[in-house]
Design a protein around this motif. Structure first.
Motif, PDB file in Angstrom:
ATOM      1  N   GLY A 173       0.707  -1.329  -0.107  1.00 50.52           N
ATOM      2  CA  GLY A 173      -0.076  -0.125   0.040  1.00 50.52           C
ATOM      3  C   GLY A 173       0.856   1.347   0.149  1.00 50.52           C
ATOM      4  O   GLY A 173       0.413   2.361   0.435  1.00 50.52           O
ATOM      5  N   ASN A 174       1.881   1.105  -0.631  1.00 48.50           N
ATOM      6  CA  ASN A 174       2.979   2.153  -0.760  1.00 48.50           C
ATOM      7  C   ASN A 174       3.355   2.870  -2.067  1.00 48.50           C
ATOM      8  O   ASN A 174       3.912   2.601  -3.021  1.00 48.50           O
ATOM      9  CB  ASN A 174       4.333   1.885  -0.174  1.00 48.50           C
ATOM     10  N   LEU A 175       2.448   4.121  -2.322  1.00 46.23           N
ATOM     11  CA  LEU A 175       2.489   4.532  -3.596  1.00 46.23           C
ATOM     12  C   LEU A 175       3.717   5.355  -3.957  1.00 46.23           C
ATOM     13  O   LEU A 175       4.209   5.325  -5.016  1.00 46.23           O
ATOM     14  CB  LEU A 175       1.445   5.825  -3.600  1.00 46.23           C
ATOM     15  N   LEU A 176       4.462   5.827  -2.806  1.00 44.40           N
ATOM     16  CA  LEU A 176       5.688   6.467  -3.151  1.00 44.40           C
ATOM     17  C   LEU A 176       6.668   5.346  -3.493  1.00 44.40           C
ATOM     18  O   LEU A 176       7.319   5.664  -4.719  1.00 44.40           O
ATOM     19  CB  LEU A 176       6.127   7.204  -1.836  1.00 44.40           C
ATOM     20  N   LYS A 177       6.919   4.407  -2.967  1.00 41.14           N
ATOM     21  CA  LYS A 177       7.694   3.151  -3.426  1.00 41.14           C
ATOM     22  C   LYS A 177       7.350   2.681  -4.551  1.00 41.14           C
ATOM     23  O   LYS A 177       8.103   2.228  -5.360  1.00 41.14           O
ATOM     24  CB  LYS A 177       7.934   2.250  -2.466  1.00 41.14           C
ATOM     25  N   PHE A 217      -3.256 -10.279  -1.576  1.00 38.14           N
ATOM     26  CA  PHE A 217      -2.685  -8.910  -1.402  1.00 38.14           C
ATOM     27  C   PHE A 217      -3.421  -7.969  -0.438  1.00 38.14           C
ATOM     28  O   PHE A 217      -4.587  -7.571  -0.586  1.00 38.14           O
ATOM     29  CB  PHE A 217      -2.625  -8.155  -2.910  1.00 38.14           C
ATOM     30  N   GLU A 218      -2.812  -7.799   0.616  1.00 40.32           N
ATOM     31  CA  GLU A 218      -3.364  -7.190   1.931  1.00 40.32           C
ATOM     32  C   GLU A 218      -3.742  -5.922   1.581  1.00 40.32           C
ATOM     33  O   GLU A 218      -4.747  -5.097   2.384  1.00 40.32           O
ATOM     34  CB  GLU A 218      -2.502  -7.582   3.038  1.00 40.32           C
ATOM     35  N   ALA A 219      -3.192  -4.922   1.092  1.00 43.88           N
ATOM     36  CA  ALA A 219      -3.462  -3.329   0.777  1.00 43.88           C
ATOM     37  C   ALA A 219      -4.757  -3.367   0.089  1.00 43.88           C
ATOM     38  O   ALA A 219      -5.575  -2.318   0.342  1.00 43.88           O
ATOM     39  CB  ALA A 219      -2.215  -2.905  -0.051  1.00 43.88           C
TER      40      ALA A 219
END
Length: 715
Positions: free
Chosen positions: A320-324, A692-694
Motif C-alpha cells: 500500500g505504498n504509492l511512493l515506493k 494482497f493485503e493492501a
C-alpha cells in the motif's frame, strides 16, 4: 580508597557481563519482534528507535518470561481465556474509540477507524494494531479475511506453509501459472507447462514474525522478486490460509524476498571503484552480469529492470505504498533509458524480450501516475519512443490496445485534476469542455479496436505458448481501463462528484464524516464553483436529494443497459456554468452506468490461475489472481453504481403517482442489475485480497456500502 572497595562502587564500576551479549533479549522487559529477530538492542518504545530508523514495522507480542502486561491479572480470573480475550490482551495502549467513532444514522455511515494514506489501500508500513478491534465495533464478525494487522493468533497450533520453490525452473514455471497472464514481462513459454511443486516445508507457527528461513535462495533478482509475489499466494496444503498466523507468515516471507531483491539490485547497480577509487568511477565501465539466464530468451542484464517492475506492483498491492511504487518504476525507467530500450529497433533473438521490457516499464510508470493522481513523469506520446510493440502470437493488436488504453486512462486522470483546478478558479471551462469531447471520442475509438476480435488461424496452443489466455486477459484489462476512463470523463457531469466513500481512493473525492449533511438547496451561488471538494456531502442521507422541478427529473428515452431497464435518473442542482458542458447529466450518467457494469463483468471474466497440481492438492477455493495494479478501476465502477442506485431510488420517490408503477418496475430492474454488478466487484476484490493485503481497504469499503444499500442481502 575505601570507597573503591565498597560493594556499591564495585557494582557501579563493573562492566556488563559478556554473557548478556549472546542473547537477543535487550535490557527491557519487552522487546519488539524485529529487534528480537535481528538480535539488536531494543529501546522498548512503540515504535522503537531502531524500527523508526530502518522504516520497518514495530510490533510486540506478549513475553513468555513475564513483563508489564495485564494478561497475568486476567488469567487469575479466567484460567482459560478465549482467543478474542487473548487478542485484546495482546494490544496494550490502544485507545477506546470515543464519540467520533460512533455510527451516525446516515446511509453511508461506516467509518474506518484507520484512515491511512495510500489512496484507500491498507498501508503495511504503518502500525495496524487498532485494526483488530474492527469486528468489535462495526459488527462485522463474519469476515473471511484477516483484520488483525500484525497480531497472530496465540492459540494457533496448525502447520504453517508458505509457497516457496526449490529451483529456478520451478520458479519460472510458477511465474507463467500465476503472474504472466496479467503481467507479461517475459516472452512466452519455451517449454511445456510443468507440475506446480511448492516446497512442503512446515514452518513452526510459534513465532510467525521471526526471520524467515529459505530452503532455497534464488540466484536472480528477477526470480527473487517473483518469489515475493508467489509467497503471498496461499500454499495448496495450508489448511487455514486466512488465519492470522498464515497471513503474517506469508507477509514476512514476501517482504524478505522483496528486500533481498532490492539488496541485489543495489549491489548490481553499484561500482566497485565507487568505494575504492571514486576519482576513476565516472570513467569506468559498468561490469557485466555473469549468471545463468532465468529465461533463455531474456538477457541477464534485463532481469534487474524486470525485477523492479514486479516490486513496483508489490509495493502498491501488498504494502500500500504509492511512493515506493513510483520509485521502483522510476528506477526501472532509468535503467531502460540507459540501455536505450525506448528506441530499440534491432531484430535479434532478444528483440521480443527488450520490447516487452520497455513497454512494461512504460506501462508501470504511467500506472504510478494514475493511482497517485500525479502528472506523468514522461511524455506519453514522446516521438523518441520508437521501439515497436511486442507481439502475442494469438493477438497481433493486443499490446497496441493495452498501451493506448493506458494513455487514455492517464489522460482522463489528468482531466479530473485540471477540471478541479478550473472549478476552483472559475476559469478555463471552455477548454475543459473541448477536452471532455476529445477524451470521449478517443476512448470510443480505442474501444472500437477492442471490440474487433483478432482474426488469426486457430492453432494448437501447447501450454499457452501462443499466449491465448494472456492476450485475452490483456484485452479484458484494456477494456477495464477504457471503461474507467469513461467514468472519469463523465463522472462530474453525471454525479457532481458527490463523495460516498470515507477514505480517498485514487481521484475519487473523499467524504468528510464530520460534515455529511450539507443541504445543496441552501448553497449560495457564490459557493457553487469552488471545486470538487466543496460539491457537497457523502450520500449519508437521502434528505440531501430535495424535490426539484419536474424538468430536473427526466426519464431517459432509451435503456442504458438493455431493453428491459429504463432507469429514472434525476439531475442534481447544477453549477451556473453547467449549460456549457457538451453532454447532459442524463447522457453522462448512462455512460457511467454502462461502463461500470462492463468493468464488473470484465473483472469477473479475468482468468483464474490454473497450475498443474496433484489431485490431493486441489482445493475448492479458487486461487487468487495477481498483479492488481489497476485495482482503482474497481472503485470507479462501484462509485458509479452506488450513485446510480441512490439516484434511481430518489427518482422513484419523486415520480408522479400516475407513473409510480412504471417507475417502480423500471427501478426494480435497474437495482437488480446494479446489485449483481456490485456483487461481481466484491467477488473480484475479495479474490485479490486473498493474497494482497493492501486491497483490504477497498474490499471493506465496498462491502460496507453494499450492506448499507442492500441490508437484507449478504455477500
Amino acid at each position: 580508597m575505601a570507597d573503591a572497595f565498597h560493594p556499591e562502587a564495585l557494582t557501579a564500576s563493573a562492566p556488563p557481563r559478556p554473557v548478556r551479549k549472546k542473547f537477543a533479549k535487550p535490557p527491557v522487559k519487552v522487546a519488539c519482534l524485529p529487534c528480537r529477530a535481528s538480535r539488536t538492542r531494543c529501546g522498548g518504545q512503540e515504535p522503537c528507535s531502531n524500527c523508526v530508523f530502518k522504516r520497518r514495522e514495530c510490533t510486540y507480542l506478549p513475553s513468555k518470561r513475564g513483563g508489564p502486561r495485564k494478561k497475568k491479572q486476567k488469567q487469575k480470573l479466567s484460567p482459560s481465556p478465549s482467543p478474542d480475550e487473548e487478542l485484546l490482551q495482546d494490544a496494550p495502549n490502544v485507545a477506546v474509540p470515543g464519540p467520533d467513532f460512533e455510527e451516525s444514522p446516515g446511509m453511508f455511515s461506516q467509518i474506518d477507524v484507520l484512515s491511512l494514506p495510500g489512496a484507500g489501500l491498507r498501508h503495511l508500513d504503518f502500525p495496524q494494531v487498532a485494526s483488530m478491534f474492527q469486528g468489535y465495533f462495526t459488527g462485522d464478525a463474519d469476515t473471511t479475511h484477516v483484520h488483525m494487522g500484525n497480531v497472530p493468533s496465540p492459540l494457533s497450533t496448525t502447520q504453517c506453509l508458505v509457497r516457496t520453490y526449490g529451483s529456478e525452473p520451478e520458479i519460472l514455471n510458477a511465474y507463467y501459472d500465476f503472474i504472466h497472464p496479467y503481467f507479461p514481462i517475459l516472452p512466452p513459454r519455451v517449454s511445456p507447462q510443468c507440475r506446480d511443486r511448492p516446497l512442503q516445508f512446515n514452518i513452526s507457527p510459534s513465532n510467525p514474525s521471526s526471520e524467515p528461513f529459505m530452503l532455497y535462495r534464488p540466484r536472480s533478482p528477477l526470480s527473487i522478486a517473483i518469489c515475493a509475489i508467489l509467497a503471498l499466494i496461499p500454499h495448496p496444503r495450508d489448511p487455514e490460509p486466512s488465519s492470522p498466523t498464515s497471513v503474517l507468515r506469508r507477509r514476512n516471507y514476501a517482504h524478505s524476498f522483496a528486500q533481498l531483491a532490492n539488496s541485489i539490485i543495489e549491489t548490481e547497480c553499484d561500482l566497485e571503484l565507487s568505494s575504492t577509487d571514486p576519482g576513476q568511477a565516472l570513467s569506468s565501465v559498468r561490469p557485466s552480469v555473469n549468471r545463468e539466464k532465468l529465461h533463455p530468451g531474456t538477457p541477464e542484464d534485463l532481469e534487474t529492470l524486470l525485477a523492479l517492475l514486479i516490486l513496483s506492483v508489490y509495493e502498491y498491492s501488498q504494502r500500500g505504498n504509492l511512493l515506493k511504487m513510483r520509485y521502483r518504476a522510476g528506477q526501472a525507467l532509468a535503467l531502460a533509458l540507459d540501455k536505450s530500450l525506448h528506441c530499440c529497433m534491432e531484430d535479434s533473438e532478444f528483440s521480443e524480450a527488450r520490447r516487452r521490457a520497455w513497454w512494461m516499464t512504460y506501462y508501470c510508470v504511467i500506472q504510478g501516475s494514475i493511482v497517485s493522481t500525479t502528472p506523468p513523469t514522461i511524455v506519453i506520446n514522446d516521438p523518441q519512443f520508437t521501439t515497436p510493440y511486442p507481439q502475442f502470437a494469438a493477438d497481433s493488436e493486443g499490446w497496441s490496445i493495452l498501451i493506448q488504453a493506458q494513455q487514455v486512462l492517464v489522460s482522463a486522470t489528468s482531466f479530473i485534476s485540471d477540471l478541479n483546478k478550473s472549478l476552483t478558479s472559475q476559469s478555463g471551462m471552455h477548454y475543459m469542455y473541448e477536452r471532455m469531447q476529445q477524451l470521449d471520442s478517443w476512448t470510443n475509438s480505442v474501444l472500437a479496436q477492442v471490440d474487433l476480435l483478432p482474426m488469426l488461424p486457430q492453432e494448437p496452443d501447447f501450454g499457452d505458448s501462443r499466449e491465448t489466455v494472456t492476450s485475452g486477459s490483456i484485452r479484458a484489462i484494456s477494456r477495464i481501463k477504457l471503461s474507467s476512463a469513461q467514468i472519469k470523463t463523465h463522472r462530474f457531469r453525471a454525479f457532481s462528484d458527490i463523495p460516498i466513500f470515507i477514505k480517498r481512493h485514487c481521484d475519487l473525492t473523499a467524504a468528510n464524516p464530520s460534515n455529511q449533511s450539507i443541504d445543496m438547496k441552501q448553497r449560495s451561488p457564490s459557493h457553487q464553483g469552488h471545486g470538487l471538494s466543496n460539491v457537497g456531502c457523502s450520500c449519508s442521507s437521502l434528505d440531501q436529494f430535495q424535490r426539484a422541478s419536474s424538468a430536473e427529473y427526466m426519464t431517459p428515452s432509451d435503456s442504458s443497459t438493455s431493453s428491459d431497464i429504463h432507469p429514472y435518473i434525476p439531475q442534481y442542482p447544477q453549477f451556473p456554468f453547467a449549460s456549457g458542458f457538451p453532454y447532459s447529466p442524463q447522457h453522462s450518467a448512462k455512460i457511467c452506468l454502462r461502463a461500470a457494469l462492463t468493468i464488473s463483468r470484465m473483472f469477473e471474466g479475468l482468468p483464474v490461475p490454473q497450475p498443474l497440481t496433484e489431485g490431493r492438492q486441489q482445493q475448492n477455493r479458487p486461487l487468487p489472481r495477481t498483479m492488481p495494479s489497476f485495482a482503482c478501476c474497481l472503485m470507479q465502477s462501484s462509485y458509479a453504481m452506488f450513485m446510480i442506485f441512490y439516484k434511481a431510488r430518489v427518482a422513484k420517490q419523486l415520480s408522479p403517482d400516475s407513473e409510480s408503477e412504471i417507475a417502480a418496475e423500471s427501478t426494480d430492474h435497474l437495482v437488480e442489475e446494479l446489485r449483481r454488478g456490485l456483487e461481481r466487484i466484491i467477488g473480484a476484490v475479495s479474490n485479490y485480497s486473498q493474497a494482497f493485503e493492501a486491497l483490504d481497504g477497498m474490499r471493506d469499503e465496498i462491502q460496507g456500502a453494499y450492506q448499507t444499500a442492500f441490508p437484507h442481502i449478504s455477500v
